[in-house]
Write an enzyme that holds these catalytic residues in place. Structure first.
Site, short mmCIF file in Angstrom:
data_model
loop_
_atom_site.label_atom_id
_atom_site.label_comp_id
_atom_site.label_asym_id
_atom_site.label_seq_id
_atom_site.Cartn_x
_atom_site.Cartn_y
_atom_site.Cartn_z
CB CYS A 22 107.32 15.36 8.72
SG CYS A 22 106.74 17.05 9.34
CG ASN A 37 100.44 18.63 23.18
OD1 ASN A 37 100.78 19.77 22.51
ND2 ASN A 37 100.36 17.68 22.40
CG ASP A 80 95.47 22.79 1.41
OD1 ASP A 80 95.55 23.47 2.68
OD2 ASP A 80 94.87 21.69 1.27
CG ASP A 81 97.79 23.37 5.40
OD1 ASP A 81 96.76 22.90 4.66
OD2 ASP A 81 98.34 22.65 6.56
CB SER A 127 94.11 23.86 6.09
OG SER A 127 93.70 23.60 4.91
CB CYS A 148 106.17 20.78 15.91
SG CYS A 148 105.16 20.50 14.64
CB CYS A 159 111.08 19.51 14.79
SG CYS A 159 110.86 17.92 14.19
CB CYS A 190 105.17 13.20 13.15
SG CYS A 190 105.66 14.21 14.77
CB CYS A 215 97.04 16.52 23.89
SG CYS A 215 97.02 14.84 23.89
FE1 SF4 Z 1 106.31 18.76 13.58
FE2 SF4 Z 1 106.89 17.25 11.41
FE3 SF4 Z 1 108.75 17.34 13.40
FE4 SF4 Z 1 106.43 15.82 13.73
S1 SF4 Z 1 108.23 15.61 12.33
S2 SF4 Z 1 107.14 17.43 15.12
S3 SF4 Z 1 105.00 17.32 12.62
S4 SF4 Z 1 108.04 19.08 12.25
#
Ligand code: SF4
Length: 478
Positions: free
Chosen positions: A445, A109, A355-356, A293, A246, A442, A392, A9
């Site tokens: 992932c 969000n 690419d990202d 991207s 994130c 974070c 995630c 969001c």
């Molecule tokens: Fe971001 Fe990955 Fe953490 Fe989710 S798990 S908040 S996509 S860094």
């Protein structure tokens, strides 16, 4: 991005701005990349709230006359992509509810990881939910008899009950409140606009609306804007604030023209490309980005490697939703709708494709085929983040682990699957070194190290989906 990860969001709020609806609309327009399933705006004139919400892009939900009908100097807006709660009209935000303390509108969000337990508690005490979103539990918590009369009911509920990811805007008839969870998973910034204030997920919304950036809302901070000005408080003790923003906001989600942690996202992405070139140079002739991207990282990679950067892939920006029937074995047709190769750029060349991220791998598999068919002699893929191996739980629509191409495959297996001459990823250390600030991201992932444990979350999600929720499409203001 080979298969779109989707941000949950984007949110915008304004206080004491002459035409609140127009300012919010402009801000949401800049944030459309954060959610395309639905859009909504709620404004307030000091006594009553007026709202319009609907499914689809902002431009589909709002025409010029619709904005003219939304009269007020304060308001909140939302663009949504669903990660909890189905994509259906009653789940559109901002949510508007009326309870003993008065009208309240909420735009959220993120994902609350304990929404299931909170909802069960509220329902046991008589709450009747209108939606299947996790966001609604915040309002029901505030409305509980032991909370509703507290002047700090929102701060109390966030501190005592709510866990997970939230950048939150709460509008009352006399104020707006902005809050960010103690990890600060999702971004949220403050600005000045026309003598009033603006709050938005990203600073590109300020640029669009003509607002001046002031600062970011800090993790664990609650900012109230009312007729006496702007007031800030910490709703959790300092020791419980553990920044874990994130890192994917820098890699992919945020717009390149937004500023996060004091730096433009584009500049950070170029730095990821520079670091990628240092870690994984390629014996090649040209650097080509996967548009859009990979653009910024590819520029950085080319600058550092000394190889020329050229536009070897062109993206069609007008594809939108297509209604071609899926044909087994023809997955490349979807990729072909979006991308084409500039043959002169790649013919007879050893190409570095940048690419990202590499999520499922299906689109990139097709793009590699296109580039080879156009005459490239070698294709080396460089990814400006580490392999994505975990899901995630904090507000991003991630595939399951089984769908992530790197979850159960070696790099060599992926090279063979995608017909690559080489595949290399940016290291986690390189990613963190290139990101701004003093760390505190974070990165779950990549390594599965979740800052807030996601126990029972999927069960929670499925239960909310299964829950029958019925309301009108548009919650009319009073
Ligand atoms: Fe971001 Fe990955 Fe953490 Fe989710 S798990 S908040 S996509 S860094």
């Amino acid at each position: 991005m080979d298969q779109s990860l989707r941000e949950a969001c984007g949110i915008v709020g304004v206080y004491n701005v002459p035409n609140a609806a127009e300012a919010i609309y402009l801000g949401l327009h800049a944030l459309q990349h954060r959610g395309q399933e639905s859009a909504g705006i709620v404004v307030c004139n000091g006594h009553t709230m007026h709202s319009r919400k609907g499914m689809g892009l902002l431009s589909r939900v709002f025409g010029p006359q619709d904005l003219a009908h939304l009269r007020g100097h304060t308001g909140v807006g939302h663009v949504r992509y669903s990660t909890t709660g189905a994509s259906k009209p009653q789940n559109t935000q901002p949510l508007v509810l009326d309870y003993s303390a008065g009208l309240v509108a909420v735009a959220h969000n993120g994902n609350l990881i304990n929404a299931r337990a909170l909802r069960r508690e509220c329902e046991a005490r008589g709450s009747i939910f209108q939606t299947s979103t996790d966001s609604e539990v915040i309002v029901h918590l505030m409305a509980q008899p032991d909370h509703a009369d507290r002047p700090d009911s929102l701060a109390h509920c966030l501190r005592r009950h709510v866990r997970g990811a939230y950048a939150l805007l709460v509008q009352r008839t006399d104020r707006i409140v902005a809050a960010r969870d103690p990890q600060g998973f999702r971004p949220l910034s403050l600005g000045r606009l026309e003598g009033g204030y603006m709050v938005a997920s990203e600073t590109c919304a300020f640029d669009q609306a003509g607002a001046e950036f002031l600062r970011e809302v800090e993790p664990g901070e609650l900012v109230t804007v009312d007729e006496t000005g702007l007031h800030s408080e910490r709703f959790v003790p300092e020791r419980e604030v553990r920044p874990a923003m994130c890192i994917f906001e820098f890699i992919y989600f945020a717009r390149p023209d937004s500023v996060l942690l004091g730096e433009s996202v584009h500049t950070v992405r170029k730095r990821l490309g520079v670091q990628l070139a240092r870690e994984h140079p390629a014996d090649a002739d040209v650097v080509v980005a996967v548009p859009d991207s990979g653009n910024s990282a590819a520029i950085g990679y080319a600058q550092e490697s000394g190889l020329p950067y050229d536009r070897g892939l062109i993206r069609n920006h007008y594809v939108g939703r297509t209604f071609l029937n899926p044909v087994p074995g023809e997955r490349s047709r979807q990729a072909r709708l979006k991308h084409n190769v500039v043959q002169d750029v790649v013919r007879g060349k050893r190409v570095v494709l940048v690419d990202d991220s590499l999520i499922r791998g299906t689109t990139l598999q097709s793009l590699v085929q296109f580039v080879r068919a156009a005459g490239a002699t070698q294709v080396h893929l460089r990814i400006s983040c580490p392999p994505n191996r975990y899901a995630c739980y904090y507000g991003i629509d991630f595939p399951t682990r089984e769908e992530l191409i790197a979850a159960h495959r070696s790099r060599e297996e992926i090279e063979a699957l995608l017909s690559l001459d080489s595949l290399r990823y940016l290291s986690l250390e390189g990613l963190q070194a290139a990101a701004p600030g003093a760390g505190g991201f974070c990165t779950a992932c990549f390594g599965g190290d979740y800052p807030v444990p996601p126990a029972d979350l999927m069960e929670d999600k499925h239960r909310l989906e299964a829950h029958g929720a019925v309301t009108e499409e548009t919650v009319a203001g009073t």
